[in-house]
Design an enzyme around this catalytic site. Structure first.
Site, mmCIF file in Angstrom:
data_model
loop_
_atom_site.group_PDB
_atom_site.id
_atom_site.type_symbol
_atom_site.label_atom_id
_atom_site.label_comp_id
_atom_site.label_asym_id
_atom_site.label_seq_id
_atom_site.Cartn_x
_atom_site.Cartn_y
_atom_site.Cartn_z
ATOM 1 N N HIS A 14 113.824 63.547 -77.107
ATOM 2 C CA HIS A 14 113.712 65.003 -77.075
ATOM 3 C C HIS A 14 114.712 65.610 -78.058
ATOM 4 C CE1 HIS A 14 113.191 68.918 -74.650
ATOM 5 N NE2 HIS A 14 112.150 68.715 -75.431
ATOM 6 N N ARG A 47 106.777 52.368 -94.126
ATOM 7 C CA ARG A 47 105.846 52.378 -92.994
ATOM 8 C C ARG A 47 106.533 53.019 -91.792
ATOM 9 N NH1 ARG A 47 102.699 50.968 -96.381
ATOM 10 N NH2 ARG A 47 101.277 49.197 -96.330
ATOM 11 N N ARG A 73 109.028 54.076 -72.120
ATOM 12 C CA ARG A 73 109.176 54.554 -70.750
ATOM 13 C C ARG A 73 108.532 53.637 -69.727
ATOM 14 N NH1 ARG A 73 107.740 60.835 -71.259
ATOM 15 N NH2 ARG A 73 106.117 60.269 -69.782
ATOM 16 N N ARG A 86 110.005 46.273 -97.405
ATOM 17 C CA ARG A 86 109.606 47.649 -97.075
ATOM 18 C C ARG A 86 110.723 48.411 -96.371
ATOM 19 N NH1 ARG A 86 103.789 46.077 -94.417
ATOM 20 N NH2 ARG A 86 102.538 46.447 -96.264
ATOM 21 N N GLY A 98 116.401 67.383 -67.108
ATOM 22 C CA GLY A 98 116.796 68.786 -67.305
ATOM 23 C C GLY A 98 115.890 69.777 -66.595
ATOM 24 N N ASP A 105 116.142 59.810 -71.995
ATOM 25 C CA ASP A 105 116.839 60.511 -73.086
ATOM 26 C C ASP A 105 118.364 60.530 -72.918
ATOM 27 O OD1 ASP A 105 114.253 61.061 -73.821
ATOM 28 O OD2 ASP A 105 114.292 63.131 -73.115
ATOM 29 N N GLY A 153 109.211 63.535 -66.961
ATOM 30 C CA GLY A 153 108.642 62.292 -67.508
ATOM 31 C C GLY A 153 109.066 61.105 -66.657
HETATM 32 O O1 F6P Z 1 112.073 63.283 -71.448
HETATM 33 C C1 F6P Z 1 111.544 62.050 -71.677
HETATM 34 C C2 F6P Z 1 110.570 62.083 -72.810
HETATM 35 O O2 F6P Z 1 110.002 60.798 -72.902
HETATM 36 C C3 F6P Z 1 111.128 62.538 -74.152
HETATM 37 O O3 F6P Z 1 111.838 61.520 -74.788
HETATM 38 C C4 F6P Z 1 109.882 62.970 -74.851
HETATM 39 O O4 F6P Z 1 110.187 63.937 -75.829
HETATM 40 C C5 F6P Z 1 109.062 63.554 -73.768
HETATM 41 O O5 F6P Z 1 109.518 62.975 -72.568
HETATM 42 C C6 F6P Z 1 107.592 63.329 -73.856
HETATM 43 O O6 F6P Z 1 106.981 64.131 -72.905
HETATM 44 P P1 F6P Z 1 105.536 63.935 -72.280
HETATM 45 O O7 F6P Z 1 105.610 62.806 -71.308
HETATM 46 O O8 F6P Z 1 105.289 65.224 -71.566
HETATM 47 O O9 F6P Z 1 104.626 63.663 -73.397
#
Ligand code: F6P
Length: 376
Positions: free
Chosen positions: A182, A294, A303, A173, A114, A138, A14
Site C-alpha cells: 500500500h 521484465r 497474502r 535482464r 488501518g 504491509d 485484506g
Molecule cells: O493491505 C494489504 C494489501 O494487500 C495491500 O498490500 C494492497 O495494496 C491491498 O491490500 C490490496 O487490496 P485488495 O485486497 O482490496 O485488492
C-alpha cells in the site's frame, strides 16, 4: 467487575496469513481456559451489520493454526458508509451496536489493519468493549512493531527475488518485482535487502529514474549485466511525489464540502493515472540502459497460504493476550508488540496514524551500506 460470559470476534480488511492462528488463540484461551462463549462474525463488520455469525466452540477451533486466509471471511466494508438503495451511502454503525447488544456480548475482538482500526474506533466511541489485534502484510499499523502476516509475506517476496535472480542473470535482464505494501515500503525494503535486490524503490523515498538507470549501468560496467529491482506498489518518481504533495496540501486546506469533493476527485484521478507505473518504469529503464527489462507483479501470492512460524507465534501471543485484556477490562486498546513485550495502545490513536518507513530507519541505512540504490 462484570463476569465475562460471551465475546465476539471478526477479521476485517485484506486477509493475511496468521489470522486463523489468532482466532484459534483467542478461542482456545476464551473457550478452553475460561469457559466463555465465542461468536465469530462473518466477513468483517458486514457480519455484524447483517447479524451473520457462527459459534466457535472447541470443535470449531481445530486444525486452524497452519491454515491461510480467515475461516470467518473478511471484507473492507466501512459500517459508517455502506451502500444505500439510492446509490449513496448510509451509516450502519447502529446496526452493529444492536447486534452486539442482542448477543449480550461482553467484548468484541477486531483483527485488522488501518481501516479496521478506524471502524473499531467508532465502535469504541459508541461504548462497545473492543480489543483489537494488528494484522496486515504491509506492516503499516501505527504504534506496533509487528503485524500478523508481515513475516510470511516477507518470506514469500524474498523467495521470489531469489528465484528471479537466476533467470535475470541467465538472460542479462533487468527484472522488476512489484511488491505490495500500500503506501508503506516495509515489504519491498525488507524483501529487497533479504533477497539482495540491486535497487529498492519505496513510497517513502521518491526516486529519480535516471539515478536508477545509472546504478544499473554501473553494475554492467563492473561485469554484472543483470539487475533486480524491488519496487513497492506505492513507490513513485519525484514528479508524482510533488503532485501528490500539492494535492494533499489542497485537501488539508479544503474548507467547504465542494472543495473537499474536488480535492478527493483530484486525488482519485492522480491514483488512477498511476496505474501501470511499474510497466512505465520498465520501459524507461530499457531506454536508458539498453538492457531488456521484465516486470513480475507478485500480487496476492504474497497474502496466500500457510503462515510462517513467526506469524503463528505472534498470532498466538497476541490472541491469548487479547483475552487477558478482556479479563482485565482493558477495552478500547490494541494489543501491540514493543520489542519482546506486548503492550496496550489506544485504538483511537492507531486509527489516526499509519506507520511508514522512517528516513533514518536501520533497514534503509543497511541497504545503502551494502551498495543498494534507493533511487535518490
Ligand atoms: O493491505 C494489504 C494489501 O494487500 C495491500 O498490500 C494492497 O495494496 C491491498 O491490500 C490490496 O487490496 P485488495 O485486497 O482490496 O485488492
Amino acid at each position: 467487575m462484570k463476569r465475562i460470559q460471551r465475546i465476539g470476534i471478526l477479521t476485517a480488511g485484506g486477509d493475511s496469513p496468521g489470522l486463523n492462528a489468532a482466532i484459534r488463540a483467542v478461542g482456545k484461551t476464551a473457550v478452553g481456559q475460561y469457559g466463555w462463549e465465542l461468536i465469530g462474525f462473518r466477513d468483517g463488520f458486514l457480519g455484524m451489520i447483517e447479524d451473520h455469525w457462527v459459534d466457535l466452540d472447541k470443535r470449531g477451533l481445530v486444525g486452524m493454526l497452519t491454515l491461510g486466509g480467515t475461516v470467518l471471511g473478511t471484507s473492507r466494508d466501512k459500517p459508517h458508509r455502506m451502500p444505500s438503495e439510492d446509490g449513496g451511502t448510509k451509516d450502519m454503525t447502529g446496526a452493529i451496536v444492536k447486534t452486539y447488544r442482542r448477543h449480550k456480548l461482553d467484548a468484541l475482538v477486531c483483527i485488522g489493519g488501518g481501516g479496521t482500526h478506524k471502524n473499531a474506533a467508532r465502535l469504541v466511541e459508541k461504548g462497545l468493549n473492543i480489543v483489537s489485534l494488528p494484522k496486515t502484510i504491509d506492516n503499516d499499523v501505527a504504534l506496533t512493531d509487528d503485524t500478523i502476516g508481515f513475516d510470511t509475506a516477507l518470506g514469500i517476496a524474498t523467495e521470489v527475488l531469489d528465484r528471479l535472480h537466476s533467470t535475470a542473470h541467465s538472460h542479462h535482464r533487468i527484472i522488476i518485482a512489484e511488491i505490495m505494501g500500500h503506501r508503506a515500503g516495509w515489504l519491498a525494503l525488507g524483501a529487497g535487502i533479504a533477497g539482495g535486490a540491486d535497487v529498492i524503490l519505496v513510497p517513502e523515498i521518491a526516486y529519480d529514474v535516471k539515478k536508477v538507470a545509472a546504478a544499473i549501468r554501473r553494475r554492467s560496467e563492473h561485469g554484472s549485466n543483470f539487475s533486480i529491482v524491488s519496487v513497492a506498489e506505492g513507490a513513485m518518481p519525484k514528479s508524482d511525489a510533488l503532485q501528490l504533495e500539492k494535492l494533499l496540501k489542497q485537501r488539508d486546506k479544503a474548507r467547504t464540502d465542494e472543495e473537499r469533493k474536488k480535492t478527493k476527485q483530484a486525488l482519485a484521478a492522480w491514483d488512477k493515472a498511476r496505474a501501470g507505473h511499474t510497466m512505465r518504469l520498465a520501459s524507461q529503464l530499457e531506454e536508458l540502459t539498453h538492457l531488456e527489462a521484465r516486470v513480475t507483479i507478485l500480487g496476492y501470492v504474497q497474502r496466500g497460504g500457510t503462515p510462517s512460524c513467526h506469524d503463528r507465534l505472534l498470532a498466538t501471543r497476541l490472541g491469548t493476550a487479547a483475552v487477558e485484556f478482556i479479563r482485565a477490562g482493558k477495552f478500547g486498546q490494541m494489543v501491540a508488540t514493543r520489542g519482546d513485550e506486548l503492550v496496550g495502545v489506544p485504538i483511537s490513536k492507531v486509527a489516526k496514524n499509519i506507520k511508514t518507513v522512517p528516513a533514518d530507519h536501520g533497514w534503509i541505512a543497511a541497504a545503502r551500506r551494502v551498495g543498494t540504490s534507493l533511487g535518490d
